[in-house]
Design a protein around this motif. Structure first.
Motif, PDB file in Angstrom:
ATOM      1  N   SER A   1       0.816  -1.222   0.000  1.00 40.47           N
ATOM      2  CA  SER A   1       0.000   0.000   0.000  1.00 40.47           C
ATOM      3  C   SER A   1       0.848   1.270   0.000  1.00 40.47           C
ATOM      4  N   LYS A   2       2.167   1.132   0.040  1.00 42.92           N
ATOM      5  CA  LYS A   2       3.031   2.320  -0.002  1.00 42.92           C
ATOM      6  C   LYS A   2       2.859   3.044  -1.334  1.00 42.92           C
ATOM      7  N   ALA A   3       2.963   4.346  -1.284  1.00 45.29           N
ATOM      8  CA  ALA A   3       2.945   5.113  -2.534  1.00 45.29           C
ATOM      9  C   ALA A   3       4.195   4.779  -3.343  1.00 45.29           C
ATOM     10  N   PRO A   4       4.066   4.649  -4.658  1.00 49.70           N
ATOM     11  CA  PRO A   4       5.243   4.355  -5.486  1.00 49.70           C
ATOM     12  C   PRO A   4       6.311   5.428  -5.320  1.00 49.70           C
ATOM     13  N   ALA A   5       7.561   5.015  -5.349  1.00 49.52           N
ATOM     14  CA  ALA A   5       8.666   5.961  -5.257  1.00 49.52           C
ATOM     15  C   ALA A   5       8.613   6.938  -6.429  1.00 49.52           C
ATOM     16  N   THR A   6       9.081   8.140  -6.217  1.00 50.51           N
ATOM     17  CA  THR A   6       9.098   9.153  -7.276  1.00 50.51           C
ATOM     18  C   THR A   6      10.343   9.035  -8.149  1.00 50.51           C
ATOM     19  N   TYR A   7      11.185   8.069  -7.838  1.00 51.33           N
ATOM     20  CA  TYR A   7      12.404   7.804  -8.603  1.00 51.33           C
ATOM     21  C   TYR A   7      12.412   6.326  -8.979  1.00 51.33           C
ATOM     22  N   LYS A   8      13.431   5.888  -9.662  1.00 52.14           N
ATOM     23  CA  LYS A   8      13.507   4.495 -10.122  1.00 52.14           C
ATOM     24  C   LYS A   8      13.838   3.587  -8.935  1.00 52.14           C
ATOM     25  N   GLN A   9      12.910   2.715  -8.611  1.00 55.22           N
ATOM     26  CA  GLN A   9      13.074   1.810  -7.475  1.00 55.22           C
ATOM     27  C   GLN A   9      12.582   0.410  -7.846  1.00 55.22           C
ATOM     28  N   PHE A  10      13.462  -0.568  -7.705  1.00 53.30           N
ATOM     29  CA  PHE A  10      13.077  -1.957  -7.919  1.00 53.30           C
ATOM     30  C   PHE A  10      12.473  -2.490  -6.624  1.00 53.30           C
ATOM     31  N   ARG A  11      11.391  -3.239  -6.749  1.00 56.43           N
ATOM     32  CA  ARG A  11      10.679  -3.762  -5.585  1.00 56.43           C
ATOM     33  C   ARG A  11      11.285  -5.084  -5.130  1.00 56.43           C
ATOM     34  N   THR A  12      10.973  -5.459  -3.884  1.00 60.90           N
ATOM     35  CA  THR A  12      11.522  -6.673  -3.275  1.00 60.90           C
ATOM     36  C   THR A  12      10.437  -7.386  -2.486  1.00 60.90           C
ATOM     37  N   VAL A  13      10.484  -8.708  -2.498  1.00 60.69           N
ATOM     38  CA  VAL A  13       9.588  -9.536  -1.698  1.00 60.69           C
ATOM     39  C   VAL A  13      10.435 -10.450  -0.807  1.00 60.69           C
ATOM     40  N   CYS A  14       9.839 -10.945   0.257  1.00 58.43           N
ATOM     41  CA  CYS A  14      10.527 -11.943   1.097  1.00 58.43           C
ATOM     42  C   CYS A  14       9.530 -13.032   1.473  1.00 58.43           C
ATOM     43  N   PRO A  15       9.953 -14.290   1.416  1.00 63.74           N
ATOM     44  CA  PRO A  15       9.031 -15.384   1.749  1.00 63.74           C
ATOM     45  C   PRO A  15       8.685 -15.427   3.230  1.00 63.74           C
ATOM     46  N   SER A  16       9.570 -14.896   4.083  1.00 61.61           N
ATOM     47  CA  SER A  16       9.363 -14.888   5.526  1.00 61.61           C
ATOM     48  C   SER A  16      10.499 -14.071   6.133  1.00 61.61           C
ATOM     49  N   TRP A  17      10.458 -13.876   7.453  1.00 63.91           N
ATOM     50  CA  TRP A  17      11.563 -13.194   8.130  1.00 63.91           C
ATOM     51  C   TRP A  17      11.485 -13.509   9.617  1.00 63.91           C
ATOM     52  N   ASP A  18      12.618 -13.968  10.165  1.00 60.73           N
ATOM     53  CA  ASP A  18      12.662 -14.326  11.584  1.00 60.73           C
ATOM     54  C   ASP A  18      14.129 -14.537  11.955  1.00 60.73           C
ATOM     55  N   ASN A  19      14.729 -13.554  12.636  1.00 59.54           N
ATOM     56  CA  ASN A  19      16.148 -13.687  12.964  1.00 59.54           C
ATOM     57  C   ASN A  19      16.393 -14.225  14.367  1.00 59.54           C
ATOM     58  N   ALA A  20      15.448 -15.018  14.888  1.00 58.27           N
ATOM     59  CA  ALA A  20      15.602 -15.596  16.223  1.00 58.27           C
ATOM     60  C   ALA A  20      16.807 -16.527  16.308  1.00 58.27           C
ATOM     61  N   ALA A  21      17.224 -17.118  15.189  1.00 55.91           N
ATOM     62  CA  ALA A  21      18.403 -17.996  15.214  1.00 55.91           C
ATOM     63  C   ALA A  21      19.669 -17.215  15.534  1.00 55.91           C
ATOM     64  N   ARG A  22      19.664 -15.915  15.280  1.00 53.69           N
ATOM     65  CA  ARG A  22      20.859 -15.097  15.493  1.00 53.69           C
ATOM     66  C   ARG A  22      20.824 -14.300  16.789  1.00 53.69           C
ATOM     67  N   ARG A  23      19.666 -14.232  17.442  1.00 55.52           N
ATOM     68  CA  ARG A  23      19.544 -13.384  18.633  1.00 55.52           C
ATOM     69  C   ARG A  23      18.891 -14.153  19.777  1.00 55.52           C
ATOM     70  N   ALA A  24      19.531 -14.106  20.927  1.00 58.40           N
ATOM     71  CA  ALA A  24      18.978 -14.784  22.098  1.00 58.40           C
ATOM     72  C   ALA A  24      17.705 -14.096  22.587  1.00 58.40           C
ATOM     73  N   THR A  25      17.665 -12.757  22.471  1.00 62.49           N
ATOM     74  CA  THR A  25      16.472 -11.973  22.815  1.00 62.49           C
ATOM     75  C   THR A  25      16.333 -10.873  21.777  1.00 62.49           C
ATOM     76  N   ASN A  26      15.215 -10.186  21.821  1.00 61.79           N
ATOM     77  CA  ASN A  26      14.961  -9.045  20.925  1.00 61.79           C
ATOM     78  C   ASN A  26      15.038  -9.429  19.449  1.00 61.79           C
ATOM     79  N   ALA A  27      14.641 -10.631  19.139  1.00 65.22           N
ATOM     80  CA  ALA A  27      14.550 -11.020  17.736  1.00 65.22           C
ATOM     81  C   ALA A  27      13.373 -10.300  17.085  1.00 65.22           C
ATOM     82  N   THR A  28      13.481 -10.112  15.776  1.00 62.27           N
ATOM     83  CA  THR A  28      12.363  -9.568  15.001  1.00 62.27           C
ATOM     84  C   THR A  28      11.741 -10.713  14.215  1.00 62.27           C
TER      85      THR A  28
END
Length: 364
Positions: free
Chosen positions: A271-298
């Motif tokens: 839902s973000k407004a398109p960038a006013t300059y040339k911007q390639f878009r990105t997708v991610c299948p998932s995200w979870d950095n708990a393997a790298r952080r003992a606490t405060n993972a995102t």
């Protein structure tokens, strides 16, 4: 349509002397992945690899198997992270062996991961292991090293110009002068020029031309799009869980980590407004950095292949409507960021489902 998805690729799946010294003998990304634990009921951890197993990227046949699998499901190419610290290289063996062997037959480009190397994965951001220093002399030496990759027939080019991605352009104090040097050296080597893409992870909303770049690359997840904490969708459960947690009667991973909804992330990014300059878009299948952080993972909880497929479909349509020719591409974060729970490679829970979702989302 000729939309080309390019998947980011992490080479940290082989032991190197530096990681042995910093983290312990034999450390690779798999070390963190193996020890991950769920933080709350229903939390998908650990992410364990499927058919490719706990591979070692010093084996060229592993890279060949990855390429064969990726191409079968519509991935056009890999964007390999590249680590250069004033002439010192890290994790370069998989890339250099791929270049020397001329295989696998997989289009590729490079992304300079130009941050300091720190203990961030342990949550200790300021414990520097290798610091990045910038100079225009080093910029010239660096691009001269990279030209050997640019000359490879597999290297991804836009209108004859090698595509080179920089993770954090804003960290370089003389970035515009650096880009001038890079373009000069690449033209001197016989190319039509250099196509520079700056990743928008920390600094956003700035026309990349300002820094001498051709385009920007959206980062996914775009963290400001995370929305409210996951449990807030269930007000009574949220209040009860928070009360028990604060009284230390029942500590909750929902409050010891930053847990958001994957669905909300996708919807907000779309839902973000398109960038006013040339911007390639990105997708991610998932995200979870708990393997790298003992606490405060995102943690973006609740990812499904169906939601990922829908996201891909909409980014394909966006890309088709905004770009032409060689610029009809978008990025995927990532092919194999296992420590961030962010991978297209098959795992033991979903198998090939995310790859199949990509293929269907591409309309193939």
């Amino acid at each position: 349509m000729s939309i080309k998805p390019i998947a980011m690729y992490l080479p940290q799946y082989h032991a190197i002397p530096e990681n042995d010294a910093w983290w312990g003998k034999g450390f690779t990304e798999w070390t963190n992945v193996r020890k991950a634990k769920p933080r709350f009921r229903g939390h998908y951890q650990p992410h364990l690899p499927g058919d490719l197993g706990y591979y070692d990227l010093r084996q060229l046949e592993v890279m060949a198997a990855q390429a064969e699998l990726a191409k079968a499901y519509g991935v056009h190419g890999f964007c390999y992270y590249h680590y250069w610290f004033n002439g010192k290289l890290l994790l370069q063996q998989p890339l250099e062996q791929m270049l020397a062997a001329g295989k696998p037959d997989m289009p590729f480009c490079l992304c300079w991961a130009n941050e300091n190397w720190s203990r961030r994965w342990d949550g200790r951001d300021h414990d520097l292991l290798i610091e990045q220093h910038y100079s225009l002399e080093d910029d010239r030496e660096h691009i001269r090293y990279l030209i050997r990759y640019f000359r490879d027939d597999r290297y991804i080019k836009i209108n004859g110009k090698p595509v080179y991605v920089m993770y954090r352009p804003e960290l370089h104090p003389e970035i515009k002068n650096a880009t001038d040097i890079w373009r000069e050296e690449v033209r001197r080597a016989g190319f039509d020029g250099l196509y520079l893409i700056g990743v928008e992870n920390f600094m956003k909303g700035v026309d990349p031309v300002t820094h001498g770049f051709d385009a920007a690359m959206e980062f996914a997840p775009d963290f400001p799009c995370h929305g409210p904490k996951y449990l807030k969708r269930f007000p009574i459960k949220y209040l009860a869980t928070k009360l028990l947690h604060n009284l230390s009667l029942s500590r909750s991973g929902f409050f010891e980590n930053h847990v958001y909804s994957y669905d909300r992330l996708v919807d907000n990014m779309l839902s973000k407004a398109p960038a006013t300059y040339k911007q390639f878009r990105t997708v991610c299948p998932s995200w979870d950095n708990a393997a790298r952080r003992a606490t405060n993972a995102t943690i973006f909880h609740g990812s499904t292949p169906a939601k990922f497929k829908s996201w891909v479909q909409q980014i394909v349509n966006y890309t088709a409507g905004r770009f032409e020719g060689d610029e009809q591409l978008f990025f995927i974060n990532a092919w194999n960021e296992w420590g961030e729970g962010c991978h297209l490679e098959p795992d033991q829970r979903f198998g090939l489902e995310y790859l199949q979702a990509l293929k269907e989302g591409l309309g193939r």
